[in-house]
Write an enzyme that holds these catalytic residues in place. Structure first.
Site, PDB file in Angstrom:
ATOM      1  NE  ARG A 103      18.565  34.218 -28.724  1.00  0.00           N
ATOM      2  CZ  ARG A 103      18.225  34.459 -27.470  1.00  0.00           C
ATOM      3  NH1 ARG A 103      17.577  35.569 -27.156  1.00  0.00           N
ATOM      4  NH2 ARG A 103      18.497  33.607 -26.497  1.00  0.00           N
ATOM      5  CG  ASN A 141      18.800  40.010 -25.529  1.00  0.00           C
ATOM      6  OD1 ASN A 141      18.214  40.456 -24.548  1.00  0.00           O
ATOM      7  ND2 ASN A 141      18.929  38.706 -25.760  1.00  0.00           N
ATOM      8  CD  GLU A 142      20.319  36.491 -22.794  1.00  0.00           C
ATOM      9  OE1 GLU A 142      20.279  35.667 -23.716  1.00  0.00           O
ATOM     10  OE2 GLU A 142      19.737  36.335 -21.716  1.00  0.00           O
ATOM     11  CD  GLU A 313      16.180  38.301 -20.715  1.00  0.00           C
ATOM     12  OE1 GLU A 313      16.264  37.057 -20.688  1.00  0.00           O
ATOM     13  OE2 GLU A 313      16.400  38.979 -21.732  1.00  0.00           O
ATOM     14  CD1 TRP A 321      15.964  29.130 -22.007  1.00  0.00           C
ATOM     15  CD2 TRP A 321      17.797  28.138 -21.186  1.00  0.00           C
ATOM     16  NE1 TRP A 321      16.294  29.786 -20.846  1.00  0.00           N
ATOM     17  CE2 TRP A 321      17.422  29.189 -20.322  1.00  0.00           C
ATOM     18  CE3 TRP A 321      18.914  27.373 -20.858  1.00  0.00           C
ATOM     19  CZ2 TRP A 321      18.124  29.498 -19.155  1.00  0.00           C
ATOM     20  CZ3 TRP A 321      19.617  27.672 -19.699  1.00  0.00           C
ATOM     21  CH2 TRP A 321      19.217  28.720 -18.863  1.00  0.00           C
ATOM     22  CG  MET A 363       7.492  24.526 -24.879  1.00  0.00           C
ATOM     23  SD  MET A 363       5.737  24.173 -24.519  1.00  0.00           S
ATOM     24  CE  MET A 363       5.917  22.984 -23.176  1.00  0.00           C
TER      25      MET A 363
END
Lengths: 646, 646, 646
Positions: A103, A141-142, A313, A321, A363
């Protein structure tokens, strides 16, 4: 404060959506963020939009009573677009495209991508701008995640030269401002200037600083473009962006000013692991996060939103991560949520509704397991939701009496020219913040452009390029002003201040840092009950120092309302300096130690125990004249929150 | 010995020049180096020279009584030249240009750059060659800095093939010499040969060694070109180049042979931080530098200049380029200056006159602060200047009785094939030098091509490719010869010596290293009062070893005048070996410990205390039969110098 | 078992060959491997073969009574071929060729190189296929060495897309299987898919896993091509390939299945240095190797050869390629050789006959020194040869009662998604192997496709993608099955198992890992006499755990024949679990400690002492009812082997 969740209907069979929506509501959630990575589903082929699935998702979620936060999907341009328009790619320092397959593979400077982004954002706004179910929009996003603020692509090179021309007007002015005579770095035309990358040895600091500013401006321009694309269709619906933790690669103040409300993504455990703390600190707080991590960012982003902020979030379990990914200790998700509330948040949105069993983040825990069984964390969220309901409305706009002045350029400047490689602006700010919080202070963050008159104490961890005007405004604020090392040491083009550091501050503080030392972190210079490390300035002054090293060298200097610290202080010295100034201002401080933190909101005081042991609160309550509301015990257990009224 | 300073008139308003010049003189300085980064001011546009400013600068400095050292400006070709001639760029291992924006962005092999360099150097020589104010010229600046000796550009590839052809004549000879049959690396034409870079795994060692030699030769050729360009116009005016510390990437002996006098740039604190010492050593000497750092290089570069050497850049305060940059302890700049004098220097030139407030080196201290106030170091310089005047003329050419044989190819060879990754030739040499200096020895450096007959003891830390002729010359020298590990282990093409190590030395030392071990640095093998690390050879010999490990294994072997050490010895073992040989030669040695160093010059002995404690010198003076001249105390304080007569 | 040696006649004058051959035989060697790097000598110019020298070498070696193992020379394509066909080059992640000048510079996917390889292999087979002196062929050399399994060249990109198309049929199936909806990673055509390299942040795990599988398949295809090229001319002559230690970058099972016999290259000291053990372990075993390193690989490669295996390259002294290269302790080469025998090897071939004095491996010891004097190791080899003769024929095919299931995909999967960066599949397997060997077990390695019915105990360190069929086969095997963490956690496309981990195992083990934690290696969670690190699963189950942490959390769970470990156990916990299961199966276990290892073969038991101290074997012999054959002492000395009969 609302509780919410991040959700990806496109990841799941449509048959699950209704149940998901109803269970969100049943859990006490009232918002749901969707859409921000869905471009390939919204526009599967060039120009062919597929709104149907998104219409239905919005209908179902809305029908269940959820307010929808809709993200623009620009963080992930689809493969067909990248293949048609490879100039979009973000490039590394050697000009190599950073490839498709994850991304944020776009350059903020890409002209094509600005056009394409505008197109998709306008299309979304047109489709959903009038839909009352959408109560907030999120741009992209971010921004900047994965080191994507800077890009050495062709459009960026062209834009950088244009930016420089706009700023300096003539190449002679640039040469003079930067000091390119050094090492024959002079230019005769803006067209000769490349990004300061892949040079033989370090590139010119003024060149690097302008490149950082330019890159940061591109982010703000890009975000403004999205807001402009949204506005005609969405009207007054609030727009936010979800910022990150410990991320200073672009200046958040101008982007924040474009938003209706600021949000950020809070991952206390992941960030603990990847930040500067020594291993022993990381092990101590491995399942709680550092006691000041979330507070620091709540206070920072509250300022970005002009008082309106939230957590878009919130870590609900182990993430995927960080280098190592332990689980939050029981109670921590509740604690983190209440801490956001205590700091003034209007939203905490958990990431994500259900753990996705596939792809990069499989995960990353969610509120539901991949097999759709609720995670144990739902119990904490339900309790939190109920507690928030009991606490009632929360519209008070509490002001702190203490402010911390935070500045992104300072971060870039010290990154470009640390002088000692352990000099890190973010860490220095964090140390000051910890000192304040250890003494029980609530803290407001301010920018160098803010009004300074609302505070009793202003802490400036470092402001290298402080201007005469800023000094005057600090002087006129009436506050006690505590200034950290390197303040006033640089001009706006990263040269040394005329008259040496602390530059314009000399008008109020008669001292001069006539030379400085940087030192390996294992070396410390000691004073009575404290030590300094990393950085040591040698001061020329008639002033009698407030604090001296054992060697006799002065390291803290005061003149009137101003105090200057000519070294990197440890927490012990920071609190000693603060106590003097707080007492002057009749602000009651109490040493909370390493694990306990307080935060006041709307007539209540919240106490958070991040440590491994129970903490007695009898003395604390007496000292601060607080009456405990909940729980009714004389100690706060590990991972627990106590609430008092004052 | 003259004191001088480095100065950049182009960085400052012309109105300041006269005052600067006069204050330099008043401080006791007699030389000033200028010009070496000024190409963009000398030739602002292609072919349009602007000499006026430089004429005036030279006039003003000269009028104040200063001798001028004029640098050729080739270390920083200007942007207009790079844009017109991109083939000039130095390239990395993948052939990517190392971009403009700092310095040294040229390839030594660039044909265009050789032509352009010749042009600018000839133009300068023509302009100033007859000017008596110019008493010395400097070619370029710090050849090789920032890893620029090697460049994988097109011109370098062509020149490398040509160089190989000249050396080997036919490709069959090269194949045979290198041993390319190994892994089918055979070539049928010189045109097939690339630089040994970016290969799948390590490239062929002979290929790599020749590439290092070629790259080194390019530096010497480039420097010779500059000297040839200067000579017609400057006549007998001395020419120097300023070499660096701990820098072995090209062979300095041939470049030194081209110069009238060698100079080097001495930064004791910066180099301490970035060299191999463990953290505890770095902390002990963080504000003094390692006691042997400056001495090592003084002795090395004294040889490069054929006895004539100086310090072109002397650290005067904190620098900007090490990982951490503390300030020199009070007295150290004086100590370093006197140490240079004691080692035979004819010049110490401080870097720089005034700290520049802009660009890459703005945090590098000068003799004046950026606000033009004298730095405290001026007091030390003034004292030094007065002391030097009192000490009187210094034209003695003292010879040491002990020599250390230093060889650049040895460094490359062990870098290419360390066998154990901690095997580092420079460090090995330094350990031997420390052993010698700890015993109070003055040391001359010699090359493998020098006459060996002037010395009583010759230390050869390692000379892998020692030839029969060299062995014979060592044998005939009359000196005791101490040889370190790996001596004689390799041929000239980096193969194993016929008959194994120590190769031709077996004519005088009947032993054979039949196999060798490298070991992690944390493993040591112990003997009585010493240990060895890194490297251990297993020796086959009838000789009785001088020293054995506790295991019984012999590690020091003597036959007649020769002693061979078959391991990497610690300082304890080095001094034990030296003491035996020094005693044989009736040379009085005394253990000075870690902090004290001595150096004799012209009937005087200088003692330098690098340590944190006062050192008593009563016993020392008695043992060495020295009479203290100054100061009149029985101890040498930390950071102080004592002077004795003998 | 035969002893042999690796030999490079092309490195030496032809006049030495006969003497070499005779001395090989005299030493007790019966095989000699040649040819595998000789392409530039076999085909010095395109299409012009020179067989003469090789004919003569084969004749001379054969005449001395040696059996010849002939290697195909494809690991080192010559320069003339690379210049004509640059598409052969192996490329790095950015698509840059990894240059000529060492070895393995080809891409397994290169169409040109497959054709050229086939040509040279067919030519060799034609020339020597009928020669009875050639008793074995070796394909290429150490596939994958120097990270060459993956290559981002054009042919690989094309082949990868083709491979994906073959596997998934339609792009929709791929999108669904991978889960590309995540982050809009959807594709509309196979042509859009690049290798998952150089992406902005981590690429999609399913994409990465398929790239690893594809790259692995290319190796197997390439090897099959060589076997197909050999077969017509060589008939039933066995074909081998020499695999490496600790190398999992391609799946060895399919390649092994193509071979008549598997061999591997055993370098116990080099691998110790570059593997995961802490420094203290590396220092303890620096001259012996880790006690389980060789055994692990013998057992692994015995499976690859279907019971037939050997050591093609055995370390005979210090090597050149590890970070540090000590010498084997006296006796170790004998010990390693006998250990191979005890594990069932039919060949141990030392690398190499004579140390080459030139090129990359000149510091790699051989059986002869570069000056052709025999190395001391020849004494050990002669003793070994004589001992093997006394031990007599060795055709027993002993089966172990315990098996370890090893899987390459598991390694790739955890490499792609470690979740905690210290999670390493190879290390986990090694820990289980050590646990088994510490208890005196002989171990067979099995693949997930093997029959499971031959064993009493099957250890599965981890099998993330275990299938229902595999679970059923484990259940029906009758063995006790011990399963390590993360077993059953993933699907075949690297998604989370439906119903969570351990996925299909839940049919036999009623438990669910509802969330997992990874932890920094310095953090451990303790139980009674053991601890776990790296990884901790939180289990939902009605089962009563076999072992708990001090916190009460269960970490070992059994149901019937199955035991699941929900954390990374230390050796203490592994042996505790094993002991319970071994006792059930009436298998006698004894704790051998860290240094002693046993191996049974053909009615004998061999005991190997890897430690620094003598070890008493009286109790051991009693417990296991063994009668000592040799030597006749009550202890085994350091580096010694004892042999017993049972």
């Amino acid at each position: 404060m609302k509780l919410g969740v991040c959700y990806y209907p496109e990841h799941w069979p449509e048959t699950m959506w209704k149940d998901d929506a109803e269970r969100m509501r049943a859990l006490g959630l009232s918002t749901v963020r969707i859409g921000e990575f869905a471009w390939s589903r919204i526009e599967p082929e060039p120009g062919k939009y597929d709104w149907n699935w998104l219409d239905r998702a919005i209908d179902i979620l809305s029908a269940a009573g959820l307010e929808i936060i809709l993200g623009t999907p620009t963080a992930t341009p689809p493969k067909w677009l990248m293949d048609r328009e490879p100039s979009i790619y973000c490039c590394d320092e050697f000009g190599r495209p950073r490839k498709f397959g994850s991304r944020r593979h776009y350059s903020f400077s890409s002209q094509v991508y600005r056009r394409e982004s505008q197109r998709i954002v306008e299309a979304m706004a047109e489709r959903y701008g009038g839909n009352p179910a959408i109560t907030m929009w999120q741009t992209d996003n971010e921004y900047g995640c994965h080191d994507t603020v800077e890009s050495n692509d062709n459009d960026a090179q062209v834009a950088f030269r244009h930016w420089l021309k706009q700023k300096y007007g003539s190449i002679d002015v640039l040469n003079e401002a930067w000091g390119t005579v050094f090492w024959s770095q002079e230019y005769s035309d803006f067209e000769q200037i490349d990004p300061p990358l892949a040079t033989v040895t370090e590139a010119h600091p003024a060149h690097r600083l302008d490149w950082r500013r330019f890159s940061s401006d591109q982010v703000a321009d890009y975000n403004q473009m999205q807001i402009d694309a949204l506005t005609p269709a969405i009207g007054a619906t609030p727009v936010t962006h979800n910022f990150m933790g410990h991320f200073n690669q672009f200046d958040h103040f101008p982007v924040g000013a474009q938003l209706s409300i600021a949000t950020w993504d809070s991952y206390p455990l992941g960030f603990l692991e990847q930040t500067w703390w020594p291993r022993e600190t990381k092990l101590r707080f491995m399942r709680t996060g550092h006691p000041d991590f979330a507070g620091f960012h709540h206070d920072l982003y509250r300022r970005m939103g002009g008082g309106r902020f939230g957590v878009m979030e919130q870590q609900p379990g182990p993430v995927n991560w960080a280098a190592y990914n332990p689980a939050p200790a029981p109670g921590m998700v509740k604690l983190w949520t209440l801490e956001a509330f205590a700091h003034g948040a209007s939203l905490v949105s958990y990431f994500r509704w259900r753990q996705a069993p596939f792809a990069q983040e499989q995960m990353h825990a969610g509120l539901n397991r991949p097999d759709n069984v609720p995670s144990p964390v739902q119990r904490e969220i339900r309790e939190t939701s109920e507690l928030l309901a009991r606490l009632g409305p929360d519209d008070a706009d509490d002001k702190s009496r203490v402010a911390l002045l935070f500045d992104y350029e300072a971060d870039w400047l010290f990154d470009i020219q640390p002088q000692g490689q352990s000099f890190n602006y973010a860490r220095l700010c964090f140390d000051f913040y910890t000192g304040l919080r250890k003494l029980g202070m609530d803290v407001d963050f301010i920018s160098r452009n803010d009004t300074y008159t609302d505070y009793d104490v202003i802490v400036v961890p470092s402001l290298p390029g402080v201007s005469e005007n800023e000094v005057a405004r600090l002087r006129d604020s009436g506050a006690a002003v505590i200034l950290g090392p390197r303040t006033g040491s640089k001009t706006a083009v990263l040269s040394i201040s005329e008259g040496l550091a602390p530059g314009p501050l000399q008008a109020v503080l008669p001292l001069k840092a006539h030379y400085v030392e940087s030192m390996h972190p294992t070396h410390q210079e000691s004073g009575a009950g404290f030590s300094v490390r990393h950085w040591l300035e040698h001061i020329e002054s008639e002033l009698e120092p407030d604090f001296r090293l054992d060697s006799g060298q002065g390291i803290v200097w005061s003149a009137g309302a101003f105090t200057y610290i000519s070294a990197w202080p440890d927490i012990g010295l920071i609190t000693a300096i603060l106590l003097r100034r707080l007492e002057e201002k009749s602000i009651t401080a109490i040493d909370l130690g390493d694990d306990l933190r307080l935060r006041r909101r709307n007539g209540r005081v919240f106490a958070f125990n991040y440590g491994p042991d129970d903490i007695s609160i009898t003395k604390l309550a007496d000292t601060l004249d607080m009456r405990q509301i909940a729980p009714k015990t004389s100690t706060i257990g590990t991972g627990e929150v106590a609430i008092f009224s004052v």
